[in-house]
Design an enzyme around this catalytic site. Structure first.
Site, short mmCIF file in Angstrom:
data_model
loop_
_atom_site.label_atom_id
_atom_site.label_comp_id
_atom_site.label_asym_id
_atom_site.label_seq_id
_atom_site.Cartn_x
_atom_site.Cartn_y
_atom_site.Cartn_z
N GLN A 98 -2.71 6.53 -33.56
CA GLN A 98 -1.94 5.61 -32.81
C GLN A 98 -1.02 4.65 -33.79
O GLN A 98 -0.01 3.91 -33.19
CB GLN A 98 -2.72 4.67 -32.26
N ASN A 99 -1.16 4.77 -35.17
CA ASN A 99 -0.48 4.21 -36.09
C ASN A 99 0.77 4.64 -36.35
O ASN A 99 1.07 5.89 -36.16
CB ASN A 99 -1.17 4.04 -37.36
N VAL A 100 1.77 3.79 -36.47
CA VAL A 100 3.36 4.10 -36.62
C VAL A 100 3.53 4.27 -38.34
O VAL A 100 4.77 4.40 -38.75
CB VAL A 100 3.89 3.26 -36.06
N HIS A 116 2.20 7.20 -31.03
CA HIS A 116 3.01 6.04 -30.84
C HIS A 116 4.14 5.83 -31.63
O HIS A 116 4.82 4.84 -31.61
CB HIS A 116 2.23 4.75 -31.05
N CYS A 124 18.41 7.31 -31.00
CA CYS A 124 19.29 6.70 -30.08
C CYS A 124 18.70 6.16 -28.97
O CYS A 124 17.73 6.95 -28.16
CB CYS A 124 20.31 7.79 -29.81
N GLY A 184 -11.41 2.98 -36.10
CA GLY A 184 -10.67 1.44 -36.15
C GLY A 184 -9.75 1.35 -35.08
O GLY A 184 -8.57 1.19 -35.48
N ALA A 231 -13.52 1.27 -42.49
CA ALA A 231 -13.45 2.89 -42.89
C ALA A 231 -13.42 3.24 -44.17
O ALA A 231 -13.94 4.34 -44.55
CB ALA A 231 -12.25 3.10 -42.26
P1 OAD Z 1 -6.40 -3.32 -32.66
O1 OAD Z 1 -5.74 -4.16 -33.50
O2 OAD Z 1 -6.45 -3.50 -31.36
O3 OAD Z 1 -7.83 -2.94 -33.20
C1 OAD Z 1 -8.15 -2.73 -34.49
C2 OAD Z 1 -9.58 -2.20 -34.70
O4 OAD Z 1 -9.70 -1.89 -35.91
C3 OAD Z 1 -10.36 -3.09 -34.19
O5 OAD Z 1 -11.50 -2.60 -33.50
C4 OAD Z 1 -11.06 -3.69 -35.35
O6 OAD Z 1 -12.56 -3.99 -35.46
C5 OAD Z 1 -10.79 -2.47 -36.40
N1 OAD Z 1 -10.89 -2.64 -37.95
C6 OAD Z 1 -10.36 -3.74 -38.61
N2 OAD Z 1 -10.70 -3.48 -39.89
C7 OAD Z 1 -11.20 -2.24 -40.14
C8 OAD Z 1 -11.62 -1.37 -41.30
N3 OAD Z 1 -11.37 -1.89 -42.33
N4 OAD Z 1 -12.03 -0.05 -41.05
C9 OAD Z 1 -12.04 0.09 -39.60
N5 OAD Z 1 -11.95 -0.51 -38.61
C10 OAD Z 1 -11.43 -1.75 -38.80
O7 OAD Z 1 -5.58 -1.88 -33.02
P2 OAD Z 1 -5.56 -0.53 -32.08
O8 OAD Z 1 -6.57 -0.32 -31.48
O9 OAD Z 1 -4.83 0.54 -33.18
O10 OAD Z 1 0.61 0.20 -29.91
O11 OAD Z 1 -4.24 -1.00 -31.33
C11 OAD Z 1 -3.94 0.25 -30.24
C12 OAD Z 1 -2.45 0.03 -30.09
O12 OAD Z 1 -1.99 -1.35 -29.53
C13 OAD Z 1 -1.39 0.07 -31.42
O13 OAD Z 1 -1.43 1.56 -31.66
C14 OAD Z 1 -0.13 -0.59 -30.86
C15 OAD Z 1 -0.75 -1.69 -30.27
O14 OAD Z 1 -0.25 -2.46 -29.06
C16 OAD Z 1 1.87 -0.02 -29.73
O15 OAD Z 1 2.48 -0.59 -30.58
C17 OAD Z 1 2.58 1.08 -28.71
#
Ligand code: OAD
Length: 242
Positions: A98-100, A116, A124, A184, A231
């Site tokens: 999901q990371n960009v 994502h 464009c 994560g 991680a």
């Molecule tokens: P979040 O910020 O919602 O969650 C990050 C997760 O990483 C949390 O559950 C933390 O506990 C965990 N975390 C933190 N540090 C860590 C580490 N060192 N090792 C492992 N895990 C760790 O981010 P996402 O779930 O990725 O979308 O967010 C999903 C989507 O929401 C993103 O792709 C983005 C956002 O809106 C778009 O921009 C479209």
């Protein structure tokens, strides 16, 4: 050291889903943790088509900031461990992030999709011109480039309300994997948060699943194994390929 192990057998197909947590130890803040806000905006307020229509300058300022802060970051042991697993499994490995950011690629991962989008690409807003590499920062309305068709150039990001990329490929890989690992991600943003339910509800091929992160995600009860920790600490020792 991690005493629990995830054993990947010779016939297993491994699907890995990563979220912001995998890049946290590289210095890229997660969305919902501390430092997750940019100028007091939540991600949902900026990453959507209405925000782009209303204020493209603000949206580009946000993604310019993200380009600037992500560019000097380096892959951490978690990215490197996953690239090593890919090296061992080859076509039996698939990574959906999901990371960009581009830290998985910079660690050596190749069999991956960015559902994502990609921070260092633009496209464009109007025509179907291919997304292109772009490390530039656009800080004012007049700096935003135009496509030859007249449309504004926008970040190559899937915003809230848009359809994530490569979903056909992702569902194909979800259908066939035998081990499903999530690293994560808070498990609140769909469709990715629903992948664990999709594999658990599949008929036929049984699946083992695991989650790695410092706290249980919203969908924690659906996983077979949970590794509580960062991680970068957990992954290098946790996955063992037979
Ligand atoms: P979040 O910020 O919602 O969650 C990050 C997760 O990483 C949390 O559950 C933390 O506990 C965990 N975390 C933190 N540090 C860590 C580490 N060192 N090792 C492992 N895990 C760790 O981010 P996402 O779930 O990725 O979308 O967010 C999903 C989507 O929401 C993103 O792709 C983005 C956002 O809106 C778009 O921009 C479209």
């Amino acid at each position: 050291m991690c005493s629990q192990k995830i054993i990947i057998g010779r016939r297993d197909l491994l699907f890995i889903l990563t979220g912001a947590g995998v890049s946290a130890e590289s210095g890229i803040p997660t969305f919902r943790g501390v430092n997750g806000l940019w100028n007091n905006f939540r991600i949902e307020e900026l990453a959507n088509p209405a925000a782009w229509a209303r204020d493209p300058e603000l949206v580009w300022k946000f993604y310019s900031y993200r380009r600037r802060t992500a560019a000097p970051c380096r892959p951490n042991p978690a990215h490197l461990a996953l690239a090593e697993v890919e090296r061992q499994l080859g076509e039996r490995y698939f990574l959906c992030t999901q990371n960009v950011d581009d830290l998985h690629e910079r660690a050596g991962s190749r069999r991956l999709v960015h559902m994502h989008g990609e921070l260092f690409k633009s496209r464009c807003e109007s025509c179907d011109r291919e997304p292109f590499d772009d490390h530039s920062e656009y800080e004012s309305q007049s700096a935003i480039p135009r496509c030859h068709c007249g449309g504004k150039i926008r970040p190559h990001i899937c915003w809230f309300g848009e359809v994530p990329f490569e979903m056909d490929r992702i569902y194909y890989e979800l259908e066939r994997c035998t081990v499903f690992g999530v690293i994560g991600t808070s498990g609140v943003v769909y469709p990715a948060a629903g992948f664990i339910h999709a594999v658990n509800q599949r008929r036929g091929i049984p699946v083992r699943s695991f989650y790695v992160g410092p706290e249980p995600p919203a969908n924690a009860s659906s996983f077979t194994q949970t590794f509580v920790g960062n991680a970068g600490n957990v992954l290098p020792d946790a996955i063992f390929c037979e």
